[in-house]
Design an enzyme around this catalytic site. Structure first.
Site, mmCIF file in Angstrom:
data_model
loop_
_atom_site.group_PDB
_atom_site.id
_atom_site.type_symbol
_atom_site.label_atom_id
_atom_site.label_comp_id
_atom_site.label_asym_id
_atom_site.label_seq_id
_atom_site.Cartn_x
_atom_site.Cartn_y
_atom_site.Cartn_z
ATOM 1 N N ARG A 1 31.645 15.654 28.256
ATOM 2 C CA ARG A 1 31.798 16.238 26.920
ATOM 3 C C ARG A 1 30.890 17.465 26.826
ATOM 4 N NH1 ARG A 1 29.011 14.739 21.478
ATOM 5 N NH2 ARG A 1 30.144 16.147 20.122
ATOM 6 N N HIS B 1 29.813 22.723 17.911
ATOM 7 C CA HIS B 1 28.551 21.972 17.940
ATOM 8 C C HIS B 1 27.473 22.892 17.362
ATOM 9 C CE1 HIS B 1 26.608 18.342 20.083
ATOM 10 N NE2 HIS B 1 25.642 18.907 19.393
ATOM 11 N N GLU C 1 29.119 16.043 14.465
ATOM 12 C CA GLU C 1 28.153 15.621 13.441
ATOM 13 C C GLU C 1 28.079 16.566 12.244
ATOM 14 O OE1 GLU C 1 24.305 14.833 15.090
ATOM 15 O OE2 GLU C 1 25.040 13.260 16.414
ATOM 16 N N ASN D 1 28.552 8.944 17.410
ATOM 17 C CA ASN D 1 27.232 9.173 17.993
ATOM 18 C C ASN D 1 26.280 8.184 17.349
ATOM 19 O OD1 ASN D 1 28.437 11.348 19.209
ATOM 20 N ND2 ASN D 1 27.227 12.917 18.151
ATOM 21 N N TYR E 1 22.163 6.763 17.513
ATOM 22 C CA TYR E 1 20.792 6.782 18.050
ATOM 23 C C TYR E 1 19.940 5.657 17.478
ATOM 24 C CZ TYR E 1 21.977 11.111 20.315
ATOM 25 O OH TYR E 1 22.581 12.021 21.135
ATOM 26 N N GLU F 1 27.995 10.159 21.944
ATOM 27 C CA GLU F 1 26.579 10.381 22.271
ATOM 28 C C GLU F 1 25.805 9.095 22.067
ATOM 29 O OE1 GLU F 1 24.483 13.576 20.232
ATOM 30 O OE2 GLU F 1 26.238 14.875 20.373
HETATM 31 C C1 FCB Z 1 22.542 14.749 18.027
HETATM 32 C C2 FCB Z 1 23.132 16.084 18.417
HETATM 33 C C3 FCB Z 1 22.842 16.502 19.826
HETATM 34 C C4 FCB Z 1 21.429 16.141 20.239
HETATM 35 C C5 FCB Z 1 21.124 14.707 19.919
HETATM 36 C C6 FCB Z 1 19.736 14.263 20.328
HETATM 37 O O1 FCB Z 1 22.368 14.697 16.660
HETATM 38 O O2 FCB Z 1 24.535 16.061 18.259
HETATM 39 O O3 FCB Z 1 23.093 17.875 19.928
HETATM 40 O O4 FCB Z 1 20.541 17.024 19.695
HETATM 41 O O5 FCB Z 1 21.269 14.480 18.550
#
Ligand code: FCB
Length: 459
Positions: free
Chosen positions: A78, A122, A167, A291, A293, A371
């Protein structure tokens, strides 16, 4: 090494990057300025005054990076296209040299059996469009669809998946609401038109891509399961308010054709929404990019800023509070944190995925994790065992979600390379591959070797 459970046949394994974070060569071959070039040039905006001017020099070293992916054994990549390489001023005919670069990349990937997942946006808006209002201006949505068509006309026959926006919530909130990302505008709730125009741009781009491309058309959002700080009704209400913004604002219109309830923000009408917009925004998509985290823990707002420690929103949390928004973020205790200070809570990925399925039901298209990953205190020679543990635990949580019936088709590690981490500059390293930013030397980390070994035993 403890082998991962076996994922379904056809499951796509990949790595992810984004144009401004890796490419460098910001003036090569007719590229125009982006809002990130401008933002980085303003003193105090990015840590250590870092910029994406050179980044990973990927624009020139891309064959080496494709070879790294080949060596890793992933079947998908990607990446994002820099709009100002294709349309230096954000409008008008395509700059052929800009498209040539992505065509070479796509063809090299295909030669190695790596499926290209192309993100159109992006966050690197042409500065010329920002000068006219950027995403607060409705016209930007139309410009975005024109740009999408230009890229599709060149690559529509070869790209496996098209992701319109990355995002949009982060872009709107950090870029237009709080000003901690480019274009650095601090409009608070007056940034809501930017949200709508991003969504409209997505919908118009979906319409432009249909018929021009053979691949899937998707949108990528970032999701953060929201935990109320306590069972107190005020904390629960605050968590719901935050959830509407963080998780629903860019999903409900796309999948359900309506905006979430924003009355907690005093928003009772959206005057910038025109007849027909929501139908466009809800144009069918073939997949949802997720995505993930970390989760967020939310409490009712306190009287004074009280940001105390590791939390997802960090210092931005204080500014939200000062702005009188109806929530505050609070630290999540009892979990390890990444170098960024983000809590590591793999179970929340399972909660997120089963929650999306339960909330959206038949309206939810197949999911791809576009992500997931972590920053760590990497130095050459130090095995990044914390990243291995992060990826291992999240992949097990993902596998449980699939076993529990959530339709997830792929997983992309953020990121292939250490790169320019937006306002954090080069201080946060997310790569499977270490990059020495002085010499551009690439060195695969322990996590790269771990993933390669894991992929050998996947179908
Ligand atoms: C996300 C972004 C990516 C990167 C990660 C850590 O929010 O999409 O570009 O910065 O975080």
């Amino acid at each position: 090494m403890r082998p991962l459970p076996v994922f379904p046949p056809g499951f796509r394994w990949g790595t992810a990057t984004a144009s401004y974070q890796i490419e460098g060569s910001v003036r090569a071959d007719g590229r125009g300025a982006s809002i990130w070039d401008t933002f980085c040039a303003e003193p105090g905006r990015v840590k250590n005054g870092d910029t994406g001017e050179t980044a990973c020099d990927h624009y020139r070293r891309w064959p080496e990076d494709v070879a790294l992916m080949d060596g890793l054994g992933v079947g998908a990549y990607r990446f994002s296209v820099a709009w100002p390489r294709v349309q230096p001023d954000g409008r008008g005919p395509a700059n052929a040299k800009g498209l040539d670069f992505y065509e070479r990349l796509v063809d090299a990937l295909l030669e190695r059996g790596i499926a290209p997942f192309l993100t159109l946006y992006h966050w690197d808006l042409p500065q010329a469009l920002e000068d006219l209002g950027g995403w607060t201006d409705r016209d930007t949505a139309h410009r975005f669809a024109d740009y999408a068509a230009l890229v599709a006309d060149r690559l529509g026959d070869r790209v496996t998946a098209w992701i319109t926006l990355n995002e949009p919530f982060v872009h709107m909130s950090e870029g237009y609401s709080l000003g901690s990302h480019a274009p650095g505008r601090a409009l608070l709730l007056d940034a809501l038109p930017a949200a709508h125009h991003l969504l409209l741009g997505h919908g118009l781009a979906v319409r432009a891509l249909r018929g021009r491309v053979t691949g899937d058309i998707m949108l990528t959002n970032n999701y953060s399961p929201v935990l109320p700080a306590t069972g107190d009704p005020a904390d629960r209400a605050a968590a719901d308010a935050f959830d509407a913004l963080q998780n629903r604002l860019f999903t409900d219109p796309v999948l359900l054709g309506r905006y979430p309830d924003l009355t907690a923000y005093g928003v009772t009408g959206l005057p910038f929404v025109r007849d027909g917009d929501l139908a466009l925004i809800a144009s069918p998509i073939d997949g949802l990019g997720v995505n993930y985290y970390s989760p967020t823990r939310i409490a009712a707002p306190a009287q004074a800023p009280s940001h105390q420690g590791p939390s997802v929103l960090g210092e931005v949390g204080d500014r939200i509070q000062e702005a009188g928004l109806p929530f505050q973020d609070t630290p999540i205790e009892g979990h390890p944190v990444t170098a960024f200070g983000w809590p590591v809570v793999p179970d929340a990925l399972h909660t997120l995925l089963t929650g999306l399925r339960d909330d959206y039901g038949a309206a939810l298209p197949p999911i791809t994790i576009t992500e997931n990953g972590c920053s760590s205190h990497d130095e050459p020679g130090r095995p990044d065992d914390d990243r291995v543990a992060y990826l291992d635990a999240h992949l097990r949580a993902l596998h449980r979600a699939i076993t529990d019936g959530v339709d997830v088709r792929g997983y992309f590690v953020w990121s292939l390379l250490d790169n320019f981490e937006w306002a954090e500059g080069y201080s946060q390293r997310f790569g499977l591959v270490h990059v020495d930013f002085e010499t551009q030397e690439r060195t695969p980390k322990a996590s790269y070797h771990w993933l390669r070994a894991q992929l050998e035993s996947q179908p």
